[in-house]
Design an enzyme around this catalytic site. Structure first.
Site: not given
Ligand code: UDP
Length: 328
Positions: A12, A36, A76, A115, A146
């Site tokens: 995204f 992902t 990630s 990030a 995470y």
């Protein structure tokens, strides 16, 4: 033409960053292992001579020919459901992946931006969250894979900055939304819009009194762009301080989509933060940045993009229910 490597480019945020840097006249190398991420997010760039895609897992050694000016490490998994499904990869990409990126940036003399995330604050006891708050994180809970990977990532990045003099930047990203979010990744906005489009009830976890503050993706990208080009190495929060409860958010989505479905309540996932709002004073002062797109505008744009998705994506049964997922 400056050359930039973006990891997690098919995701995204990664794909929106590719768009921005192409627009700014950069040569973009996009890297993703596609666990992902989705190549459809980059399809429109594939034919451009200044765009290259490399299918690679950055948790293993990265080899890149030619010069490099900038590196954005965005690879990630990024939703609580993903952390449960692929916890080891999540830990590896934040730690080993970051180490590999830092090594590459050193070898090439590139400036690197990582990030990071509001998750470094955990379930925060300081509200709104300022960058000097150290956080309240459960290392052994489901989100620990995470949160701790991202905290390690920040520590490692600062160590390279202090010890090796590497040019580094750290953005702490708060909840961000917009077109190209994975529809069924379990995050709240695609969950609610997907449910509305399929004619299902909207699933609010807990009593919906927990809060989040949602930032439209274009605003986030602008903040990251400014931070990368700034000379500031300490962490900077980028997010929209407009905070609402998840229950209010569900009501907004019902209004926006015109769905006649109702809200149903499900168990609150473990360690779900009760409140979250960025203090963005630093970003305002150092970057002259603040969000421009309010939730009504951002949600309208996002809904339009989701409505245009083909049915087979809308009905893909991936990760639909948090509880079923936990059993898997
Ligand atoms: N949430 C919800 N229903 C859903 C998905 C999420 O009520 O179908 C809640 C979740 O419990 C959390 C908030 O929405 O309080 C934001 O969840 P998300 O996974 O999007 O991101 P987080 O900020 O928790 O990382």
């Amino acid at each position: 033409m400056p050359r930039i490597l973006i990891t997690g480019a098919a995701g995204f945020l990664g794909s929106h960053l590719c768009d921005r840097f192409i627009r700014e006249g950069y040569d973009v190398v996009a890297m993703d292992n596609l666990i992902t991420g989705d190549l459809r997010n980059l399809e429109h760039l594939q034919a451009l001579p200044e765009f290259t895609f490399m299918h690679h897992d950055v948790s293993t050694h990265i080899h890149l020919n030619g010069p490099l000016d900038y590196l954005l490490h965005f690879a990630s998994p990024a939703s609580p459901i993903d952390y449960l499904k692929i916890p080891i990869q999540t830990l590896k990409v934040g730690s080993l992946g970051t180490h590999n990126c830092l090594g590459l940036a050193m070898a090439k003399g590139a400036r690197m931006l990582i990030a990071s995330t509001s998750e470094v604050y955990g379930d925060p006891e300081v509200h709104p969250q300022t960058e000097d708050y150290w956080g309240h994180v459960n290392p052994v809970g489901p989100r620990g894979v995470y949160d701790e990977a991202k905290r390690f990532q920040e520590a490692m990045t600062m160590a390279y900055h202090r010890y090796h003099g590497l040019e580094t930047r750290i953005v702490r990203i708060f909840n961000t939304y917009g077109p190209r979010m994975r529809l069924n990744d379990g995050r709240v906005l695609p969950a609610f819009i997907g449910q509305a489009l399929r004619g299902e009830d909207l699933t609010v976890f807990g009593d919906g009194s927990q809060t989040r503050s949602f930032c439209y993706v274009d605003d986030l990208v602008e903040g990251i762009y400014r931070l990368l080009l700034s000379d500031y190495a300490e962490p900077v929060n980028i997010g929209n301080p407009d905070e609402i409860t998840i229950l209010q958010f569900a009501e907004e989505i019902i209004k926006l989509t015109g769905t006649t479905q109702k809200i149903i309540f499900k168990d609150l996932p473990k360690d779900d933060p009760t409140q979250r709002q960025p203090n963005i004073s630093k970003a305002k002062k150092i970057l002259g940045w603040e969000p421009q797109i309010d939730r009504a505008e951002g949600l309208a744009r996002t809904y339009a993009a989701f409505k245009a998705l083909p049915e087979e994506i809308l009905y893909k049964q991936e990760h639909r229910d948090f509880k079923d997922y936990k059993k898997a």
